[in-house]
Write an enzyme that holds these catalytic residues in place. Structure first.
Site, PDB file in Angstrom:
ATOM      1  N   THR A   1      77.753 -62.092  35.411  1.00 11.60           N
ATOM      2  CA  THR A   1      76.717 -62.011  36.447  1.00 11.60           C
ATOM      3  C   THR A   1      75.600 -63.033  36.231  1.00 11.60           C
ATOM      4  O   THR A   1      75.216 -63.315  35.100  1.00 11.60           O
ATOM      5  CB  THR A   1      76.106 -60.586  36.425  1.00 11.60           C
ATOM      6  OG1 THR A   1      77.164 -59.662  36.613  1.00 11.60           O
ATOM      7  CG2 THR A   1      75.070 -60.398  37.514  1.00 11.60           C
TER       8      THR A   1
ATOM      9  N   GLY B   1      63.632 -25.092  37.844  1.00 13.77           N
ATOM     10  CA  GLY B   1      62.674 -25.764  36.951  1.00 13.77           C
ATOM     11  C   GLY B   1      63.281 -26.105  35.604  1.00 13.77           C
ATOM     12  O   GLY B   1      63.054 -27.197  35.062  1.00 13.77           O
TER      13      GLY B   1
ATOM     14  N   ARG C   1      71.313 -16.923  34.996  1.00 11.76           N
ATOM     15  CA  ARG C   1      70.024 -16.795  35.661  1.00 11.76           C
ATOM     16  C   ARG C   1      70.067 -15.730  36.743  1.00 11.76           C
ATOM     17  O   ARG C   1      70.981 -15.710  37.573  1.00 11.76           O
ATOM     18  CB  ARG C   1      69.675 -18.146  36.304  1.00 11.76           C
ATOM     19  CG  ARG C   1      68.323 -18.206  36.948  1.00 11.76           C
ATOM     20  CD  ARG C   1      67.256 -18.256  35.916  1.00 11.76           C
ATOM     21  NE  ARG C   1      65.959 -18.621  36.442  1.00 11.76           N
ATOM     22  CZ  ARG C   1      64.879 -18.650  35.705  1.00 11.76           C
ATOM     23  NH1 ARG C   1      64.943 -18.338  34.415  1.00 11.76           N
ATOM     24  NH2 ARG C   1      63.718 -18.998  36.226  1.00 11.76           N
TER      25      ARG C   1
ATOM     26  N   THR D   1      77.338 -49.277  40.283  1.00  8.81           N
ATOM     27  CA  THR D   1      77.097 -50.700  40.554  1.00  8.81           C
ATOM     28  C   THR D   1      77.872 -51.628  39.630  1.00  8.81           C
ATOM     29  O   THR D   1      78.514 -52.582  40.088  1.00  8.81           O
ATOM     30  CB  THR D   1      75.581 -50.983  40.433  1.00  8.81           C
ATOM     31  OG1 THR D   1      74.889 -50.151  41.360  1.00  8.81           O
ATOM     32  CG2 THR D   1      75.260 -52.433  40.702  1.00  8.81           C
TER      33      THR D   1
ATOM     34  N   ASP E   1      80.384 -53.260  42.439  1.00 10.32           N
ATOM     35  CA  ASP E   1      79.591 -52.383  43.301  1.00 10.32           C
ATOM     36  C   ASP E   1      80.546 -51.526  44.154  1.00 10.32           C
ATOM     37  O   ASP E   1      81.545 -52.024  44.689  1.00 10.32           O
ATOM     38  CB  ASP E   1      78.713 -53.271  44.194  1.00 10.32           C
ATOM     39  CG  ASP E   1      78.066 -52.480  45.305  1.00 10.32           C
ATOM     40  OD1 ASP E   1      77.028 -51.872  45.037  1.00 10.32           O
ATOM     41  OD2 ASP E   1      78.626 -52.462  46.425  1.00 10.32           O
TER      42      ASP E   1
ATOM     43  N   GLU F   1      80.695 -53.103  36.928  1.00  9.85           N
ATOM     44  CA  GLU F   1      82.166 -53.164  37.030  1.00  9.85           C
ATOM     45  C   GLU F   1      82.591 -53.169  38.493  1.00  9.85           C
ATOM     46  O   GLU F   1      83.652 -52.658  38.844  1.00  9.85           O
ATOM     47  CB  GLU F   1      82.830 -51.998  36.289  1.00  9.85           C
ATOM     48  CG  GLU F   1      82.680 -52.028  34.785  1.00  9.85           C
ATOM     49  CD  GLU F   1      83.571 -53.050  34.114  1.00  9.85           C
ATOM     50  OE1 GLU F   1      84.437 -53.643  34.775  1.00  9.85           O
ATOM     51  OE2 GLU F   1      83.367 -53.280  32.907  1.00  9.85           O
TER      52      GLU F   1
HETATM   53  C1  LIG Z   1      72.611 -51.994  33.249  1.00  8.90           C
HETATM   54  C2  LIG Z   1      73.486 -53.116  33.716  1.00  8.90           C
HETATM   55  C3  LIG Z   1      74.416 -53.668  32.859  1.00  8.90           C
HETATM   56  C4  LIG Z   1      75.181 -54.753  33.264  1.00  8.90           C
HETATM   57  N1  LIG Z   1      76.018 -55.352  32.366  1.00  8.90           N
HETATM   58  C5  LIG Z   1      76.618 -56.512  32.707  1.00  8.90           C
HETATM   59  C6  LIG Z   1      77.338 -57.266  31.742  1.00  8.90           C
HETATM   60  O1  LIG Z   1      77.424 -56.898  30.568  1.00  8.90           O
HETATM   61  N2  LIG Z   1      77.909 -58.425  32.134  1.00  8.90           N
HETATM   62  C7  LIG Z   1      77.843 -58.870  33.423  1.00  8.90           C
HETATM   63  O2  LIG Z   1      78.393 -59.925  33.702  1.00  8.90           O
HETATM   64  N3  LIG Z   1      77.178 -58.170  34.364  1.00  8.90           N
HETATM   65  C8  LIG Z   1      76.549 -57.019  34.041  1.00  8.90           C
HETATM   66  N4  LIG Z   1      75.845 -56.318  34.986  1.00  8.90           N
HETATM   67  C9  LIG Z   1      75.781 -56.808  36.348  1.00  8.90           C
HETATM   68  C10 LIG Z   1      76.583 -55.973  37.317  1.00  8.90           C
HETATM   69  O3  LIG Z   1      77.942 -56.135  37.100  1.00  8.90           O
HETATM   70  C11 LIG Z   1      76.146 -56.353  38.732  1.00  8.90           C
HETATM   71  O4  LIG Z   1      74.846 -55.868  38.899  1.00  8.90           O
HETATM   72  C12 LIG Z   1      77.098 -55.800  39.763  1.00  8.90           C
HETATM   73  O5  LIG Z   1      78.306 -56.499  39.753  1.00  8.90           O
HETATM   74  C13 LIG Z   1      76.508 -55.850  41.177  1.00  8.90           C
HETATM   75  O6  LIG Z   1      76.083 -57.109  41.509  1.00  8.90           O
HETATM   76  P1  LIG Z   1      74.615 -57.361  42.052  1.00  8.90           P
HETATM   77  O7  LIG Z   1      73.668 -56.724  41.135  1.00  8.90           O
HETATM   78  O8  LIG Z   1      74.507 -58.803  42.295  1.00  8.90           O
HETATM   79  O9  LIG Z   1      74.536 -56.590  43.406  1.00  8.90           O
HETATM   80  P2  LIG Z   1      74.673 -57.211  44.865  1.00  8.90           P
HETATM   81  O10 LIG Z   1      76.032 -57.763  45.037  1.00  8.90           O
HETATM   82  O11 LIG Z   1      73.530 -58.079  45.169  1.00  8.90           O
HETATM   83  O12 LIG Z   1      74.565 -55.881  45.704  1.00  8.90           O
HETATM   84  C14 LIG Z   1      73.335 -55.386  46.256  1.00  8.90           C
HETATM   85  C15 LIG Z   1      73.660 -54.489  47.436  1.00  8.90           C
HETATM   86  O13 LIG Z   1      74.311 -55.268  48.435  1.00  8.90           O
HETATM   87  C16 LIG Z   1      75.497 -54.659  48.856  1.00  8.90           C
HETATM   88  N5  LIG Z   1      76.537 -55.664  49.108  1.00  8.90           N
HETATM   89  C17 LIG Z   1      76.838 -56.773  48.381  1.00  8.90           C
HETATM   90  N6  LIG Z   1      77.899 -57.398  48.902  1.00  8.90           N
HETATM   91  C18 LIG Z   1      78.303 -56.680  49.973  1.00  8.90           C
HETATM   92  C19 LIG Z   1      79.361 -56.774  50.903  1.00  8.90           C
HETATM   93  N7  LIG Z   1      80.259 -57.751  50.840  1.00  8.90           N
HETATM   94  N8  LIG Z   1      79.479 -55.824  51.835  1.00  8.90           N
HETATM   95  C20 LIG Z   1      78.596 -54.822  51.917  1.00  8.90           C
HETATM   96  N9  LIG Z   1      77.582 -54.666  51.058  1.00  8.90           N
HETATM   97  C21 LIG Z   1      77.429 -55.575  50.095  1.00  8.90           C
HETATM   98  C22 LIG Z   1      75.936 -53.779  47.688  1.00  8.90           C
HETATM   99  O14 LIG Z   1      76.677 -52.667  48.147  1.00  8.90           O
HETATM  100  C23 LIG Z   1      74.609 -53.355  47.081  1.00  8.90           C
HETATM  101  O15 LIG Z   1      74.172 -52.171  47.665  1.00  8.90           O
HETATM  102  C24 LIG Z   1      75.070 -55.233  34.592  1.00  8.90           C
HETATM  103  C25 LIG Z   1      74.164 -54.646  35.469  1.00  8.90           C
HETATM  104  C26 LIG Z   1      73.341 -53.627  35.032  1.00  8.90           C
HETATM  105  C27 LIG Z   1      72.289 -53.108  35.963  1.00  8.90           C
END
Ligand SMILES: Cc1cc2nc3c(=O)[nH]c(=O)nc-3n(C[C@H](O)[C@H](O)[C@H](O)COP(=O)(O)OP(=O)(O)OC[C@H]3O[C@@H](n4cnc5c(N)ncnc54)[C@H](O)[C@@H]3O)c2cc1C
Length: 696
Positions: free
Chosen positions: A188, A454, A367, A475, A479, A477
């Site tokens: 990412t 509570g 409860r 989100t 979204d 692995e």
């Molecule tokens: C705690 C954490 C740990 C992570 N660890 C790693 C890691 O170790 N290595 C790594 O590489 N990544 C990591 N990530 C990243 C993670 O894999 C991404 O956040 C994830 O793939 C989603 O991508 P994004 O955040 O860009 O969301 P976006 O793609 O920007 O999505 C934002 C919103 O837009 C919507 N959306 C996007 N595209 C579409 C579409 N085509 N159609 C409809 N709706 C859409 C989605 O549903 C979502 O609601 C991590 C993230 C977090 C928060």
């Protein structure tokens, strides 16, 4: 602000004296519990009062049911539970700072590998079902630990063994296995998460020095959210666009996204290596035991052999070779190797749901609030509303248990056989189940908290940390909304193939029959059948689920075709997006139900089978009822049948409530795993253990 209800055995006595808003609520509740003569029809009155009357219930043998539910890797899970139970200093306290949590999480991981001797990495390839069982158990100790372990073995380790070749495995396997080489999976970027092909980091081949040069061309390309990067990672698998020099005027040619092993910290000093800039992504909503960081590369040089070259390689002369013909095919193959992470998340999410349901159900049995006049108070699970919140959830937990176990088995088979059809099937199934199950669990965690009032809000009772830690499962692995679209795309591909005379992948076989079934009109006679024998017949239930999927598939295919003429394929897809998501969910529900029905049939113990059948019927009826509008709209279900489905759902909720204790006990998770005082197995101890936390 706290608003307490009078704790009286006769709430009606209070109503006369007090006119506060609270007592008005009691009045309404009281009239519900003491219905006026003729106020309810017979069946409703029976249902409403039945809990107090104590109706006959199915006899469940918890031990037998538990034996059936337990995976064959329960022994290794028990090893994880025992190890952490014997090491209280390794258990995560309720209040802990981000930095301490990260250090503790690393100690937990090292303890597991070096002291408990549980070395999960080898199972990632050889025995994935065992690996996922360990992951689930570790996640119940602390979800941060589960994710940290997943980053090390499944993401960093998995990328090396699945995308690399023998030379990489020989060089890195031991270090990854022993955690001597802690690593990251850096896909990412700040500007691109879901759209992996949009990433901008580049790896340019330098033929003079036989090296790749890794560069972050702009701030939008900073690797972001990378687990293990902020503190512990020594290596990262960096996903970047491979650039090869050309002899024409273009200078370089973009070969698409590839993966490279990039050392990021000095092995001895732990300082970032030259050209690698590392920052901390900071405090998160949950999972604060995992050190997520951001990485920027400035002309970082790595040897050519650090390209993970299973699907594409660069020779000493800079020539590119691959057995796969196009960038898209190589990209699909690369991502296809990474579905294990999704399988693990779907499976672990069910583990989280089990813990939440156990706590909520046990507490709801313990409860007591209110009761009929001059009689003892009743347990809150005797309220129809509480049953409605928790019993379909309990049934769904069982349903997901069998569905994700099936997914794990299919994934393990795919890893052994590399059968092409199975690869596609597992890819779509893992995307769909991951999306469906994690969304369901996320919602359920809030419902469970609320269902425990509570005391559900006390951190010691776990819902807060479970909810915060699990939330991001929706989100990372992939979204969930994006993954469901992959399922819909796969269904449409299968649909097209059906009409071109091709074969269908195993999980989709049902479409062959039900598409024909759909194209005929619903049968007006069966649409009126409302007997329990019919509604509880697995054939009716599966037909109904599959009919809905087939109908959605057929109609969305027609709509896509129509809109693509004016909007193009991207625009048409977006115009039909909600329809496509409903289709994907409907398909996944069909698969879940089919697996549940199978599991009921296969259960050797008669009493357990009866309990599972009840749960399965509730799962099916609840889902049909929730979507009753769809069935009514096309006259698949006549009004009398819709009413019967509703009544049966409520009745089944009540029946499941009667065996709820045994059914949650059969998950076989000891108190030191669930770790919520209000959810203790021995109900008589719950309040006293809970009050001890407050110092009493
Ligand atoms: C705690 C954490 C740990 C992570 N660890 C790693 C890691 O170790 N290595 C790594 O590489 N990544 C990591 N990530 C990243 C993670 O894999 C991404 O956040 C994830 O793939 C989603 O991508 P994004 O955040 O860009 O969301 P976006 O793609 O920007 O999505 C934002 C919103 O837009 C919507 N959306 C996007 N595209 C579409 C579409 N085509 N159609 C409809 N709706 C859409 C989605 O549903 C979502 O609601 C991590 C993230 C977090 C928060």
């Amino acid at each position: 602000m706290e608003s307490r209800q009078p704790n009286s055995t006769d709430p009606t006595a209070e109503i006369v004296e007090d006119s506060t808003a609270a007592t008005r609520r009691i009045e309404r509740l009281s009239s519900h519990l003491n219905p006026p003569p003729g106020g309810f029809d017979g069946a409703e009155a029976e249902m409403a009062l039945a809990p107090c009357a104590g109706r006959a219930k199915i006899d469940v043998n918890t031990e037998q049911l538990s034996k059936y539910m337990r995976g064959k890797y329960r022994d290794v899970q028990q090893g994880v539970y025992d190890y952490f139970n014997s090491r209280p200093e390794l258990q995560t306290p309720i209040e802990i700072s981000k930095d301490d949590h990260r250090e503790l999480c690393m100690r937990q991981l090292m303890g597991l590998v070096t002291e408990a001797g549980i070395r999960p990495f080898r199972y990632v390839v050889d025995d994935p079902a065992r690996y996922f069982a360990i992951l689930e158990a570790v996640g119940s100790v602390d979800m941060s630990l589960g994710i940290k372990m997943g980053v090390q073995f499944s993401l960093w380790g998995g990328s090396v063994v699945n995308l690399g070749t023998k030379k990489h495995i020989d060089k890195y396997f031991e270090g990854i296995d022993s955690v001597e080489y802690p690593g990251c999976f850096a896909m990412t970027e700040l500007h691109h998460g879901s759209n992996v092909q949009g990433i901008q980091t580049v790896a340019t081949f330098d033929p003079m020095n036989d090296e790749f040069v890794i560069d972050t061309p702009n701030d939008g390309a900073i690797k972001w959210w990378i687990g293990n990067a902020a503190v512990h990672g020594k290596f990262a698998t960096v996903f970047a666009k491979l650039m090869l020099p050309t002899h024409d005027t273009k200078g370089v040619s973009d070969m698409g996204v590839h993966a490279f092993i990039v050392p990021i910290r000095d092995m001895k000093t732990n300082k970032p290596l030259p050209g690698v800039q590392i920052h901390d992504c900071g405090h998160k909503v949950g999972l604060n035991g995992v050190d997520n960081g951001a990485l920027r590369f400035r002309s970082v040089r790595i040897p050519r052999e650090n390209l993970l070259n299973r699907f594409g390689d660069v020779g000493r002369d800079g020539k590119y070779t691959s057995s796969l013909p196009s960038i898209n095919k190589r990209f699909a193959a690369t991502l296809g190797e990474l579905v294990g992470g999704r399988v693990g998340l779907a499976y672990s999410s069910v583990g989280v749901l089990k813990i939440a349901v156990i706590i909520a159900v046990r507490y709801s049995l313990l409860r007591q609030q209110f009761g009929p006049p001059k009689q003892p108070e009743i347990s809150i699970l005797d309220y129809q509303s509480q049953q409605h919140k928790l019993m379909p959830m309990l049934a769904s937990t069982y349903a997901f248990h069998f569905a994700t176990s099936h997914l794990v088995a299919k994934y393990a088979e795919m890893k052994k056989t590399h059968d092409e059809e199975l690869v596609g099937d597992v890819h779509a199934l893992s995307a769909g189940l991951k999306a469906y199950v994690t969304s369901y669990t996320a919602k359920s965690l809030s419902i469970c908290r609320e269902a425990c009032g509570g005391h559900g809000y006390a951190a010691v009772n776990r819902f807060g940390s479970l909810r915060n830690d699990h939330d991001i499962f929706q989100t990372f692995e992939g979204d969930n909304t994006v993954l469901l679209q992959q399922v819909a795309g796969y269904l449409l591909k299968q649909y097209k193939e059906k009409f071109q005379g091709g074969t269908l992948a195993v999980t989709w076989n049902y479409l062959r029959d039900s598409m024909n079934f759909y194209l005929s009109q619903p049968n007006p006679v069966t649409a009126r059948w409302e007997g329990q024998d019919h509604l509880r017949d697995p054939k009716f239930q599966l037909d109904a689920f599959r009919y809905r999927t087939s109908r959605l598939l057929q109609s969305v295919a027609v709509r896509l075709q129509k809109h693509s003429k004016t909007l193009g394929s991207f625009g048409a897809w977006n115009r039909c997006l909600n329809h496509l998501l409903t289709l994907a969910e409907s398909h996944i529900e069909s698969v879940i139900l089919a697996k549940f029905i199978d599991a009921v049939r296969r259960c050797p113990d008669e009493k357990s089978r009866a309990a599972l059948k009840l749960l399965c019927d509730l799962y099916a009826m609840d889902r049909i009822w929730k979507d009753i509008g769809t069935y009514r709209n096309v006259d698949y279900v006549a009004p009398n049948k819709a009413k019967a489905i509703h009544k049966l759902t409520e009745y089944l909720c009540f029946q499941v409530k009667n065996i709820a204790k045994e059914v949650v006990d059969a998950f076989d998770l000891p108190d030191y795993v669930t770790r919520a005082p209000i959810g203790m197995q021995a109900a008589e101890d719950a309040y006293s253990v809970y009050t001890q936390y407050a110092g009493f």
